[in-house]
Design a protein around this motif. Structure first.
Motif, PDB file in Angstrom:
ATOM      1  N   CYS A 124       0.835  -1.206   0.000  1.00 60.32           N
ATOM      2  CA  CYS A 124       0.000   0.000   0.000  1.00 60.32           C
ATOM      3  C   CYS A 124       0.868   1.253   0.000  1.00 60.32           C
ATOM      4  O   CYS A 124       0.629   2.197  -0.765  1.00 60.32           O
ATOM      5  N   ILE A 125       1.898   1.259   0.845  1.00 62.50           N
ATOM      6  CA  ILE A 125       2.800   2.413   0.925  1.00 62.50           C
ATOM      7  C   ILE A 125       3.590   2.570  -0.371  1.00 62.50           C
ATOM      8  O   ILE A 125       3.745   3.687  -0.897  1.00 62.50           O
ATOM      9  N   GLU A 126       4.073   1.462  -0.910  1.00 69.73           N
ATOM     10  CA  GLU A 126       4.829   1.513  -2.165  1.00 69.73           C
ATOM     11  C   GLU A 126       3.942   1.974  -3.320  1.00 69.73           C
ATOM     12  O   GLU A 126       4.408   2.708  -4.213  1.00 69.73           O
ATOM     13  N   ALA A 157      10.561  -3.502  10.188  1.00 69.03           N
ATOM     14  CA  ALA A 157      11.581  -2.900   9.317  1.00 69.03           C
ATOM     15  C   ALA A 157      11.042  -2.676   7.912  1.00 69.03           C
ATOM     16  O   ALA A 157      11.329  -1.652   7.272  1.00 69.03           O
ATOM     17  N   LYS A 158      10.253  -3.641   7.423  1.00 62.99           N
ATOM     18  CA  LYS A 158       9.763  -3.553   6.048  1.00 62.99           C
ATOM     19  C   LYS A 158       8.808  -2.376   5.859  1.00 62.99           C
ATOM     20  O   LYS A 158       8.938  -1.610   4.895  1.00 62.99           O
ATOM     21  N   THR A 159       7.844  -2.228   6.781  1.00 64.04           N
ATOM     22  CA  THR A 159       6.896  -1.115   6.654  1.00 64.04           C
ATOM     23  C   THR A 159       7.586   0.224   6.892  1.00 64.04           C
ATOM     24  O   THR A 159       7.280   1.221   6.215  1.00 64.04           O
ATOM     25  N   ALA A 160       8.532   0.248   7.844  1.00 66.69           N
ATOM     26  CA  ALA A 160       9.249   1.497   8.124  1.00 66.69           C
ATOM     27  C   ALA A 160      10.074   1.931   6.917  1.00 66.69           C
ATOM     28  O   ALA A 160      10.119   3.118   6.574  1.00 66.69           O
ATOM     29  N   ALA A 161      10.728   0.984   6.258  1.00 69.27           N
ATOM     30  CA  ALA A 161      11.531   1.313   5.073  1.00 69.27           C
ATOM     31  C   ALA A 161      10.654   1.879   3.958  1.00 69.27           C
ATOM     32  O   ALA A 161      11.042   2.829   3.266  1.00 69.27           O
ATOM     33  N   ALA A 162       9.471   1.309   3.790  1.00 76.24           N
ATOM     34  CA  ALA A 162       8.549   1.819   2.771  1.00 76.24           C
ATOM     35  C   ALA A 162       8.101   3.238   3.111  1.00 76.24           C
ATOM     36  O   ALA A 162       7.973   4.087   2.219  1.00 76.24           O
ATOM     37  N   VAL A 164       9.869   5.455   4.725  1.00 79.26           N
ATOM     38  CA  VAL A 164      11.008   6.334   4.444  1.00 79.26           C
ATOM     39  C   VAL A 164      11.047   6.702   2.963  1.00 79.26           C
ATOM     40  O   VAL A 164      11.248   7.878   2.601  1.00 79.26           O
ATOM     41  N   GLU A 165      10.828   5.738   2.089  1.00 82.85           N
ATOM     42  CA  GLU A 165      10.838   6.013   0.649  1.00 82.85           C
ATOM     43  C   GLU A 165       9.688   6.938   0.262  1.00 82.85           C
ATOM     44  O   GLU A 165       9.836   7.811  -0.599  1.00 82.85           O
ATOM     45  N   HIS A 166       8.544   6.747   0.897  1.00 78.70           N
ATOM     46  CA  HIS A 166       7.387   7.621   0.651  1.00 78.70           C
ATOM     47  C   HIS A 166       7.717   9.052   1.064  1.00 78.70           C
ATOM     48  O   HIS A 166       7.406  10.012   0.347  1.00 78.70           O
TER      49      HIS A 166
END
Length: 269
Positions: A124-126, A157-162, A164-166
């Motif tokens: 969703c974030i990506e 970590a996975k959701t947090a990284a997404a 950050v990119e957003h």
């Protein structure tokens, strides 16, 4: 003659007519306690009618650690909600503004985050980043799901990284925390919003009340309540459920760079 059904408030024990309870969006008219809402109910409350397009509905949890009875309990929760995972994710319009939304449902294993919930939120974030959309998440969580062990913890970590990119793409993220929002959810994506909103008296924290009690320290009565966290700067504002949609529209409008929405009206709720 049909007997009118009532609901007992779990905070003040007031008996509320079921029809009034639904009309008040599951808020007690006597003590203003905000009761749990399903993901579907929350979606209907917040987004423009008929605008939601759901994604990744075919994803569902397996039992990677062969945890006893895990699959049977999941199936029971899925039958209650009609969902295959604890997160409803997609794109909708809110006040006319296209927005990526991820909404958790407490009915499925207490809203705990497993590998599927993390995957759906990450996608969703990506998707929001790729399509240059604002993002809104509505959290309700008992933490990360112990039945999936490390696979669940990795979702932090996975959701947090997404997220950050957003943010690097200069896109706007509103995080809404509802009661309860605990554990890895609070320690990852839910605390990374540009604006963090909470419902009144929502319990928010990393460790749950029983774990906190184990340190045997005297803590304030409202420790981990939204009001305490607002006072100490963890969240930005507390908003009553009936005003949440209007606030989200105002925030999306403010951060829209002057681009008009297809509908500027605020729906009365």
């Amino acid at each position: 003659m049909a007997v009118s059904k009532s609901v007992s408030c779990r905070n003040c024990s007031a008996e509320i007519q079921e029809s009034a309870f639904e009309e008040y969006h599951k808020v007690c008219p006597e003590c203003d306690h905000h009761h749990y809402m399903s993901a579907d109910e929350r979606l209907r409350l917040l987004v423009d009618d008929g605008s939601f397009e759901s994604y990744d509905n075919g994803l569902y949890s397996l039992n990677p650690l062969n945890f006893p009875d895990y699959e049977a309990k999941l199936q029971q929760d899925f039958a209650k909600t009609g969902l295959k995972s604890e997160v409803l994710a997609g794109i909708a319009k809110i006040g006319g503004y296209p927005t990526a939304v991820g909404i958790a449902d407490v009915t499925i294993r207490g809203g705990t985050v497993g590998s599927v919930a993390g995957e759906k939120l990450t996608r969703c974030i990506e998707r929001a980043t790729k399509e240059r959309l604002p993002l809104i998440t509505v959290s309700v969580s008992g933490g990360m799901r112990m039945q999936e062990g490390t696979l669940a913890l990795m979702q932090m970590a996975k959701t947090a990284a997404a997220c950050v990119e957003h943010a690097k793409a200069n896109l706007f993220y509103i995080s809404v925390m509802t009661d309860p929002t605990f554990g890895g959810t609070t320690a990852s994506f839910a605390s990374l919003g540009h604006i963090i909103v909470a419902e009144p008296a929502a319990r928010i924290g990393f460790a749950g009340p029983l774990a906190v009690a184990s340190i045997r320290e005297q803590l304030p009565d409202n420790f981990q309540k939204a009001e305490f966290l607002l006072e100490h700067g963890l969240i930005d504002t507390i908003v009553h459920r009936r005003a949440m949609r209007s606030l989200l529209i105002d925030l999306l409008d403010f951060h829209s760079d002057g681009l008009p929405s297809s509908s500027a009206s605020h729906r009365e709720i």
